[in-house]
Design a protein around this motif. Structure first.
Motif, PDB file in Angstrom:
ATOM      1  N   VAL A 292       0.866  -1.184   0.000  1.00  0.00           N
ATOM      2  CA  VAL A 292       0.000   0.000   0.000  1.00  0.00           C
ATOM      3  C   VAL A 292       0.900   1.230   0.000  1.00  0.00           C
ATOM      4  N   ASP A 293       0.790   2.018  -1.053  1.00  0.00           N
ATOM      5  CA  ASP A 293       1.653   3.207  -1.153  1.00  0.00           C
ATOM      6  C   ASP A 293       0.901   4.347  -1.786  1.00  0.00           C
ATOM      7  N   ARG A 294       1.348   5.546  -1.490  1.00  0.00           N
ATOM      8  CA  ARG A 294       1.028   6.651  -2.373  1.00  0.00           C
ATOM      9  C   ARG A 294       1.996   6.521  -3.547  1.00  0.00           C
ATOM     10  N   THR A 295       1.545   6.931  -4.735  1.00  0.00           N
ATOM     11  CA  THR A 295       2.387   6.716  -5.913  1.00  0.00           C
ATOM     12  C   THR A 295       3.465   7.790  -5.989  1.00  0.00           C
ATOM     13  N   GLU A 296       4.473   7.624  -5.156  1.00  0.00           N
ATOM     14  CA  GLU A 296       5.624   8.518  -5.144  1.00  0.00           C
ATOM     15  C   GLU A 296       6.809   7.759  -5.710  1.00  0.00           C
ATOM     16  N   LEU A 297       7.662   8.475  -6.433  1.00  0.00           N
ATOM     17  CA  LEU A 297       8.776   7.779  -7.083  1.00  0.00           C
ATOM     18  C   LEU A 297       9.663   7.077  -6.076  1.00  0.00           C
ATOM     19  N   SER A 298       9.739   7.627  -4.870  1.00  0.00           N
ATOM     20  CA  SER A 298      10.585   7.029  -3.837  1.00  0.00           C
ATOM     21  C   SER A 298      10.059   5.673  -3.354  1.00  0.00           C
ATOM     22  N   LYS A 299       8.798   5.361  -3.655  1.00  0.00           N
ATOM     23  CA  LYS A 299       8.218   4.117  -3.123  1.00  0.00           C
ATOM     24  C   LYS A 299       8.687   2.879  -3.875  1.00  0.00           C
ATOM     25  N   ASN A 300       9.264   3.071  -5.065  1.00  0.00           N
ATOM     26  CA  ASN A 300       9.921   1.946  -5.741  1.00  0.00           C
ATOM     27  C   ASN A 300       8.933   0.859  -6.167  1.00  0.00           C
ATOM     28  N   ILE A 301       7.768   1.302  -6.636  1.00  0.00           N
ATOM     29  CA  ILE A 301       6.706   0.344  -6.967  1.00  0.00           C
ATOM     30  C   ILE A 301       7.079  -0.482  -8.198  1.00  0.00           C
ATOM     31  N   ILE A 302       7.769   0.144  -9.150  1.00  0.00           N
ATOM     32  CA  ILE A 302       8.146  -0.581 -10.377  1.00  0.00           C
ATOM     33  C   ILE A 302       9.050  -1.770 -10.029  1.00  0.00           C
ATOM     34  N   ARG A 303      10.063  -1.546  -9.197  1.00  0.00           N
ATOM     35  CA  ARG A 303      10.951  -2.674  -8.851  1.00  0.00           C
ATOM     36  C   ARG A 303      10.206  -3.707  -8.002  1.00  0.00           C
ATOM     37  N   GLY A 304       9.245  -3.249  -7.222  1.00  0.00           N
ATOM     38  CA  GLY A 304       8.434  -4.198  -6.442  1.00  0.00           C
ATOM     39  C   GLY A 304       7.652  -5.132  -7.356  1.00  0.00           C
ATOM     40  N   LEU A 305       7.043  -4.561  -8.403  1.00  0.00           N
ATOM     41  CA  LEU A 305       6.294  -5.398  -9.351  1.00  0.00           C
ATOM     42  C   LEU A 305       7.257  -6.320 -10.101  1.00  0.00           C
ATOM     43  N   ALA A 306       8.424  -5.784 -10.445  1.00  0.00           N
ATOM     44  CA  ALA A 306       9.420  -6.611 -11.153  1.00  0.00           C
ATOM     45  C   ALA A 306       9.867  -7.776 -10.265  1.00  0.00           C
ATOM     46  N   ALA A 307       9.967  -7.539  -8.956  1.00  0.00           N
ATOM     47  CA  ALA A 307      10.365  -8.621  -8.043  1.00  0.00           C
ATOM     48  C   ALA A 307       9.274  -9.678  -7.982  1.00  0.00           C
ATOM     49  N   PHE A 308       8.014  -9.262  -7.987  1.00  0.00           N
ATOM     50  CA  PHE A 308       6.918 -10.239  -7.993  1.00  0.00           C
ATOM     51  C   PHE A 308       6.961 -11.065  -9.280  1.00  0.00           C
ATOM     52  N   ARG A 309       7.229 -10.379 -10.381  1.00  0.00           N
ATOM     53  CA  ARG A 309       7.340 -11.105 -11.659  1.00  0.00           C
ATOM     54  C   ARG A 309       8.468 -12.127 -11.591  1.00  0.00           C
ATOM     55  N   GLU A 310       9.613 -11.699 -11.034  1.00  0.00           N
ATOM     56  CA  GLU A 310      10.756 -12.619 -10.952  1.00  0.00           C
ATOM     57  C   GLU A 310      10.437 -13.817 -10.043  1.00  0.00           C
ATOM     58  N   LEU A 311       9.677 -13.563  -8.988  1.00  0.00           N
ATOM     59  CA  LEU A 311       9.251 -14.678  -8.109  1.00  0.00           C
ATOM     60  C   LEU A 311       8.478 -15.721  -8.922  1.00  0.00           C
ATOM     61  N   LEU A 312       7.586 -15.243  -9.791  1.00  0.00           N
ATOM     62  CA  LEU A 312       6.781 -16.183 -10.573  1.00  0.00           C
ATOM     63  C   LEU A 312       7.621 -16.932 -11.599  1.00  0.00           C
ATOM     64  N   VAL A 313       8.733 -16.328 -12.021  1.00  0.00           N
ATOM     65  CA  VAL A 313       9.629 -16.985 -12.983  1.00  0.00           C
ATOM     66  C   VAL A 313      10.535 -17.981 -12.263  1.00  0.00           C
ATOM     67  N   THR A 314      11.177 -17.537 -11.183  1.00  0.00           N
ATOM     68  CA  THR A 314      12.187 -18.387 -10.537  1.00  0.00           C
ATOM     69  C   THR A 314      11.554 -19.413  -9.593  1.00  0.00           C
ATOM     70  N   ARG A 315      10.376 -19.125  -9.103  1.00  0.00           N
ATOM     71  CA  ARG A 315       9.681 -20.041  -8.186  1.00  0.00           C
ATOM     72  C   ARG A 315       8.287 -20.324  -8.740  1.00  0.00           C
ATOM     73  N   PRO A 316       8.236 -21.075  -9.830  1.00  0.00           N
ATOM     74  CA  PRO A 316       6.939 -21.240 -10.513  1.00  0.00           C
ATOM     75  C   PRO A 316       5.892 -21.947  -9.660  1.00  0.00           C
ATOM     76  N   GLN A 317       6.341 -22.556  -8.543  1.00  0.00           N
ATOM     77  CA  GLN A 317       5.357 -23.221  -7.669  1.00  0.00           C
ATOM     78  C   GLN A 317       4.327 -22.248  -7.107  1.00  0.00           C
ATOM     79  N   TRP A 318       4.637 -20.956  -7.147  1.00  0.00           N
ATOM     80  CA  TRP A 318       3.685 -19.972  -6.591  1.00  0.00           C
ATOM     81  C   TRP A 318       2.619 -19.548  -7.598  1.00  0.00           C
TER      82      TRP A 318
END
Ligand code: G6P
Length: 497
Positions: A292-318
Motif C-alpha cells: 500500500v503506497d502513495r504513488t511517489e517515485l521514492s516508493k519503488n513500486i516498479i521494482r516491487g512489481l518486477a520482483a513479484f514477476r521474478e518470483l513467478l519466474v524463478t519459483r513457478p510453484q507460486w
C-alpha cells in the motif's frame, strides 16, 4: 536569545493542514479531513491541546474558505471564525512554485536520492524564480506564526517549511522553535547537488530552530554532516548539537509510530469488514502479498512489481497460489514525473497479468483509487507485506500492517526505510535496488513457518506501537524545554506483548 517560554498554546505549521474543502454547485463549501499520515498524526495531538495550526490553502475551494473566514481562522471542524486553524491564502502561483516546483520536484528528489543525474536537475533562471517564490511562501508562514497571539512555542513540519525557523526567530525573538523533518536527509555529497547558496539557505533556515527532529538516527547524522561540511558549523556529534552564528540547535531522533488502539478501532468498522470479505472472495484463497503506497517515485513500486514477476519466474510453484495486491494511490498529480510513474506502473501490471494470468487466477490486483478502508482490509488479510522504498523517512505502512494482520504477516522491508531501524530484526530486510534479492525475500516470507511468522509479527506490532503520535509530539515539545529541565525524551508507551 531564546527565553524559556514553555507551557500554554502551541503553534503547529505544516503545508497540508487538517481541513480540505470542496465546493458544491451552489458555491457552498464542505470540509473534510486533510489526507496523509502527517495530518492524521498531528490531528490527534491538536484535538487535545491548545493549538493553532497554520497551514496553506491547497485548492481553490480552500482559498475561498480562507477568504470567507475572518483572517483565515477556522475551527478544527471547519467552522469559520473558530479557533484552532489558520488557513493561509497564498497566491496560487507562489504556492505552485513552492510546493510543486521546489518542495516536491527538488527538495524531495534530493532527500530521497531520486535524480538520474546525467539529465537532471538543471538549475537555471526558472529555478531561481521558483526559489524566490519558495522564500515568499515560507515568509507567509513565518509572518502568520509571528503574529499569532499567546504562544511561546512553534513546531514546524517538514521540508516545505525549511526556511521558516530562521525567519520566525528573526520576527519573534524569544519564541522556542522545533523543526521536524519527515523525509530522509541526504548525505553531503548528494545534498551538494543543490545550488550552493540554496543548500546553505536550507541548512541556515533550519538552524534557526532550537531543536531539529528526524525520524532516524541516519537522517539526523546526515543533517549534522551537512551542517559541518557545507556550513562549517560547530557540530558536537556526541551531544548532537550544532552551534552556528551564536545559536545552538539540538538535534533529536523521534521515531513516529502508530496509535494501535485507534487503528484497531478503525479496522473494526463495518466498511473495513465488508472490504475484507470482498477481497478474500476476489482472491479465492490465494496467499496475499500486499503493498500500500502513495504513488511517489521514492516508493519503488516498479521494482516491487518486477520482483513479484521474478518470483513467478524463478519459483513457478507460486503460480496460481499467490496474488499480489498492490494499492498505488494518487499523489502530487501536478508533478509530471508522478503522472508518468503511475502510467508506468499500470503498464507493467498489465504485462504481468497478461504473461502469467489464467482464467482462474489473476496474479496481480492493482488499484489506483484511494480507499483507506480497503487498505486496512488488505492489512488484515496480508500473508506478506512488501515495503521496498528507495528511501523513506519512516514508512508507517510497515508499522500499521503488523498491528492489524489477522494471521500474522511477514514483512519484506527496504533497508533504506527509517522503519528498518526498529523493525529490522524481525522483518526481512532487502536492498531496494536488488530485484532478485527482493524476489527471494518474498519467497522466504511465503515459506516462513506459521509459528515464526506469528511471533515475528507480534514483535513488529509491539515495536510499531511504541511511539504513537501524541508521544512523538510531546518529545519535540520536551526538547524545547530550557536546559536543566528533566530528560526531554519520553519513554516509549508500555505496549502489551
Ligand atoms: C508524506 C511524507 C511527508 C510529507 C507528506 C506531504 O507523508 O512522508 O514528508 O510532508 O507526505 O504529502 P503531500 O501530499 O502533502 O505532498
Amino acid at each position: 536569545m531564546s527565553a524559556p517560554a514553555t507551557g500554554g498554546r502551541v503553534l503547529i505549521a505544516s503545508n497540508r493542514g487538517p481541513l480540505s474543502f470542496t465546493a458544491g454547485a451552489g458555491g457552498q463549501l464542505s470540509a473534510r479531513r486533510g489526507g496523509g499520515g502527517l495530518v492524521s498524526g498531528l490531528l490527534s495531538v491538536a484535538a487535545e491541546r491548545d493549538v493553532l495550526w497554520v497551514c496553506a490553502a491547497l485548492s481553490d475551494a480552500d482559498r475561498v474558505a480562507a477568504r470567507r473566514a475572518p483572517d483565515g481562522r477556522l475551527g478544527l471542524d471547519g467552522t469559520p471564525g473558530g479557533a484552532g486553524v489558520r488557513l493561509l491564502d497564498i497566491p496560487p502561483a507562489t504556492f505552485d512554485a513552492a510546493y510543486n516546483k521546489v518542495a516536491n520536484s527538488v527538495l524531495w528528489f534530493v532527500q530521497h536520492l531520486l535524480y538520474s543525474t546525467p539529465h537532471e536537475p538543471q538549475f537555471g533562471a526558472a529555478f531561481q524564480r521558483d526559489w524566490d517564490e519558495f522564500r515568499r511562501y515560507n515568509a507567509a508562514f513565518a509572518a502568520a506564526l509571528a503574529t499569532a497571539p499567546g504562544a511561546g512555542r512553534a513546531v514546524v513540519q517538514d521540508y516545505h517549511l525549511s526556511l521558516v525557523p530562521r525567519m520566525l526567530a528573526e520576527l519573534r525573538p524569544g519564541i522556542r522553535i522545533a523543526h521536524f523533518t519527515h523525509t530522509p536527509w541526504a548525505p553531503p555529497d548528494y545534498f551538494r547537488i543543490l545550488p550552493d547558496a540554496v543548500g546553505r539557505e536550507v541548512l541556515e533556515g533550519m538552524l534557526g530552530a532550537d531543536h531539529a527532529g528526524f525520524l532516524s538516527l541516519r537522517w539526523a547524522d546526515a543533517f549534522l554532516d551537512c551542517c559541518q561540511e557545507i556550513l562549517g558549523a560547530a557540530v558536537d556529534r556526541t551531544a548532537r548539537q550544532v552551534r552556528y552564528r551564536g545559536h545552538l540547535t539540538t538535534v533529536g531522533v523521534h521515531p513516529l509510530g502508530v496509535d494501535a488502539a485507534e487503528l484497531t478501532g478503525r479496522a473494526a468498522q463495518p466498511d473495513v469488514q465488508e472490504r475484507a470479505a470482498a477481497l478474500a472472495g476476489a482472491t479465492r484463497g490465494a496467499r496475499l502479498i500486499v503493498r500500500v503506497d502513495r504513488t511517489e517515485l521514492s516508493k519503488n513500486i516498479i521494482r516491487g512489481l518486477a520482483a513479484f514477476r521474478e518470483l513467478l519466474v524463478t519459483r513457478p510453484q507460486w503460480r496460481g497460489k499467490v496474488t499480489h495486491v498492490a494499492f498505488a494511490y494518487p499523489s502530487r498529480t501536478d508533478v509530471p514525473e508522478y503522472r508518468a510513474y503511475t502510467e508506468d506502473i499500470q503498464r507493467l501490471a498489465a504485462v504481468i497479468n497478461e504473461e502469467f494470468g489464467t482464467p482462474d487466477w489473476q496474479p496481480l490486483m492493482l488499484e489506483v483509487f484511494d480507499d483507506f478502508a480497503r487498505s486496512l482490509a488488505a492489512y488484515v488479510l496480508a500473508d506478506v507485506l512488501l515495503v521496498n522504498p528507495i528511501r523513506d523517512g519512516m514508512n508507517l505502512v510497515a508499522k500499521e500492517a503488523p498491528i492489524l494482520s489477522r494471521h500474522g504477516c511477514a514483512v519484506v522491508l527496504s533497508a533504506e526505510a527509517g522503519a528498518a531501524d526498529e523493525l529490522g530484526s524481525e522483518a526481512l530486510l532487502v536492498n531496494p535496488y536488488d530485484i532478485s534479492a527482493t524476489a527471494e525475500a518474498l519467497h522466504a516470507a511465503l515459506v516462513m513457518p506459521d509459528a515464526e511468522r506469528v511471533r515475528r509479527c507480534q514483535e513488529l506490532a509491539r515495536v510499531s506501537a511504541a511511539m504513537p503520535p501524541r508521544r512523538w509530539f510531546d518529545g519535540q515539545l520536551a526538547a524545547l524545554e530550557p536546559p536543566g529541565e528533566p530528560d526531554p525524551v519520553p519513554a516509549a508507551d508500555p505496549v502489551p506483548a
